[in-house]
Enzyme design. Structure first.
Site, PDB file in Angstrom:
ATOM      1  N   TYR A   1      33.480  42.520  24.272  1.00 54.02           N
ATOM      2  CA  TYR A   1      32.712  43.186  25.329  1.00 54.02           C
ATOM      3  C   TYR A   1      31.316  43.547  24.826  1.00 54.02           C
ATOM      4  O   TYR A   1      31.144  44.029  23.699  1.00 54.02           O
ATOM      5  CB  TYR A   1      33.425  44.428  25.826  1.00 54.02           C
ATOM      6  CG  TYR A   1      34.678  44.165  26.633  1.00 54.02           C
ATOM      7  CD1 TYR A   1      35.031  42.877  27.039  1.00 54.02           C
ATOM      8  CD2 TYR A   1      35.527  45.212  26.987  1.00 54.02           C
ATOM      9  CE1 TYR A   1      36.182  42.647  27.771  1.00 54.02           C
ATOM     10  CE2 TYR A   1      36.687  44.984  27.721  1.00 54.02           C
ATOM     11  CZ  TYR A   1      37.015  43.703  28.107  1.00 54.02           C
ATOM     12  OH  TYR A   1      38.153  43.481  28.830  1.00 54.02           O
TER      13      TYR A   1
ATOM     14  N   SER B   1      41.268  43.951  37.041  1.00 48.78           N
ATOM     15  CA  SER B   1      40.618  43.603  38.305  1.00 48.78           C
ATOM     16  C   SER B   1      41.430  44.078  39.502  1.00 48.78           C
ATOM     17  O   SER B   1      41.744  43.290  40.402  1.00 48.78           O
ATOM     18  CB  SER B   1      40.349  42.107  38.404  1.00 48.78           C
ATOM     19  OG  SER B   1      39.428  41.816  39.440  1.00 48.78           O
TER      20      SER B   1
ATOM     21  N   LEU C   1      36.289  42.806  45.827  1.00 48.71           N
ATOM     22  CA  LEU C   1      36.713  42.271  47.118  1.00 48.71           C
ATOM     23  C   LEU C   1      37.478  43.305  47.946  1.00 48.71           C
ATOM     24  O   LEU C   1      37.364  43.337  49.180  1.00 48.71           O
ATOM     25  CB  LEU C   1      37.594  41.045  46.886  1.00 48.71           C
ATOM     26  CG  LEU C   1      37.994  40.254  48.119  1.00 48.71           C
ATOM     27  CD1 LEU C   1      36.823  39.419  48.601  1.00 48.71           C
ATOM     28  CD2 LEU C   1      39.178  39.348  47.803  1.00 48.71           C
ATOM     29  N   LEU C   2      38.257  44.145  47.271  1.00 50.50           N
ATOM     30  CA  LEU C   2      39.101  45.121  47.973  1.00 50.50           C
ATOM     31  C   LEU C   2      38.461  46.506  48.025  1.00 50.50           C
ATOM     32  O   LEU C   2      39.128  47.492  48.326  1.00 50.50           O
ATOM     33  CB  LEU C   2      40.463  45.208  47.276  1.00 50.50           C
ATOM     34  CG  LEU C   2      41.242  43.892  47.221  1.00 50.50           C
ATOM     35  CD1 LEU C   2      42.486  44.037  46.350  1.00 50.50           C
ATOM     36  CD2 LEU C   2      41.632  43.445  48.632  1.00 50.50           C
TER      37      LEU C   2
END
Length: 329
Positions: free
Chosen positions: A53, A215, A221-222
């Site tokens: 990361y 995710s 998206l949600l």
């Protein structure tokens, strides 16, 4: 804050996991520290990161930010269950160097020492394999992990993005060595992406692994993405944009947002709360870029979804069901 056991272990972790992937690339060090302080103040004790990361020339930066936060003291390290991951190539920039990635005994040794240095700690609670290594034998991996356990550098081993058969293979190999084996699996799992229900989650439950979905909002998206497009003129990008381009997902997301608007509920909070109702789930990973995003995620812990609403969500986003019925009789 509600706590649960991590799989079959005695380790108690919060039902939400603080994901740190945005620390560095999206969120500066000072703001990242503020978010971690707020998470700890709220009782969230399970922090997840990965050696890669920071990405590109900044790979490792996220672990460094967490390390500088631990270095501030105040029992920060003692209060946190720290999970990190290894697999990606961490060698010098330029052409990929051999033996600086995957799960060879050499790279496991190299990767854990580098992570400990960046994290400014002498042990990692849950050390996770970020991906399947198709070339390294399971016995070699467990031999390397056994050394780290004996040295006290790690306490548990976990997996990420493993299929069900690999979870079984790895834990059977560990059992032959009289080792505990994998205790957790991080997998892609959310309302819109439920394929993990076929084999990954059943395998994890059978072998006593805690399941940690990543995710949980499916790349945003949600999280009310269509409403944000209309009200804020915000163009959808990344994983959410790619997913929306696939029929019939856009219609499903619209139905999802309409349903929750009728109930006066926030889509992102419902998506997290839904995961907390699923069998075998330890807690989803939330990756806030801002303090307000963390606060929204924490509200999901107090959200109770009615049986009627859960049924409506299943109608919009039907899961595949377990294997083999998902693809056979």
């Amino acid at each position: 804050m509600e706590y649960t056991q991590l799989g079959r272990t005695g380790l108690k972790v919060s039902r939400l996991v603080l994901g740190t992937m945005n620390f560095g690339p999206q969120t500066g060090e000072a703001d990242s520290h503020t978010i971690m302080d707020a998470a700890l103040d709220a009782g969230l004790n399970f922090f997840d990161t990965a050696n890669v990361y920071g990405w590109g020339e900044n790979k490792g930066r996220t672990e460094e930010i967490i390390g500088s936060w631990f270095a501030q003291g105040g029992d920060r390290r003692d209060k946190v269950v720290l999970a990190t991951k290894m697999y990606a190539n961490m060698g010098p920039d330029g052409p990929a160097w051999p033996n600086h990635d995957k799960l060879s005994a050499l790279n496991i040794r190299r990767a854990v020492d580098a992570s400990l240095k960046r994290l400014k700690t002498d042990y990692i609670d849950v050390y996770q394999f970020h991906h399947v290594d198709r070339d390294t034998p399971a016995d070699e991996i467990w031999q390397a992990i056994d050394v780290l356990l004996q040295q006290g550098k790690i306490l548990y081993a976990g997996s990420s993005n493993f299929p069900g058969w690999k979870i079984a293979q790895m834990n059977e190999a560990a059992a032959r060595r009289a080792m505990v084996g994998l205790v957790s699996e991080q997998c892609l799992y959310n309302l819109a992406e439920r394929r993990a229900e076929m084999e990954v989650i059943p395998a994890a439950q059978a072998y006593g692994l805690g399941v940690i979905p990543w995710s949980p909002l499916h790349g945003g998206l949600l999280g009310g993405v269509l409403k944000k497009e209309v009200e804020g003129g915000r163009r959808t990008s990344g994983r959410a944009a790619d997913a929306l381009a696939k029929a019939p997902l856009r219609a499903q997301v619209q139905a999802y947002e309409n349903l929750l608007d009728k109930h006066g509920l926030e889509p992102g909070e419902v998506a997290l709360a839904w995961l907390l109702t699923r069998p075998g789930i330890t807690g989803p990973i939330v990756g806030p870029r801002t303090l307000s995003q963390l606060e929204s995620a924490l509200r999901a812990l107090d959200l109770e979804l009615s049986e009627e609403l859960l049924a409506d969500l299943d109608t919009i986003f039907p899961g595949p069901g377990p294997a083999p019925e998902a693809f056979a009789w």
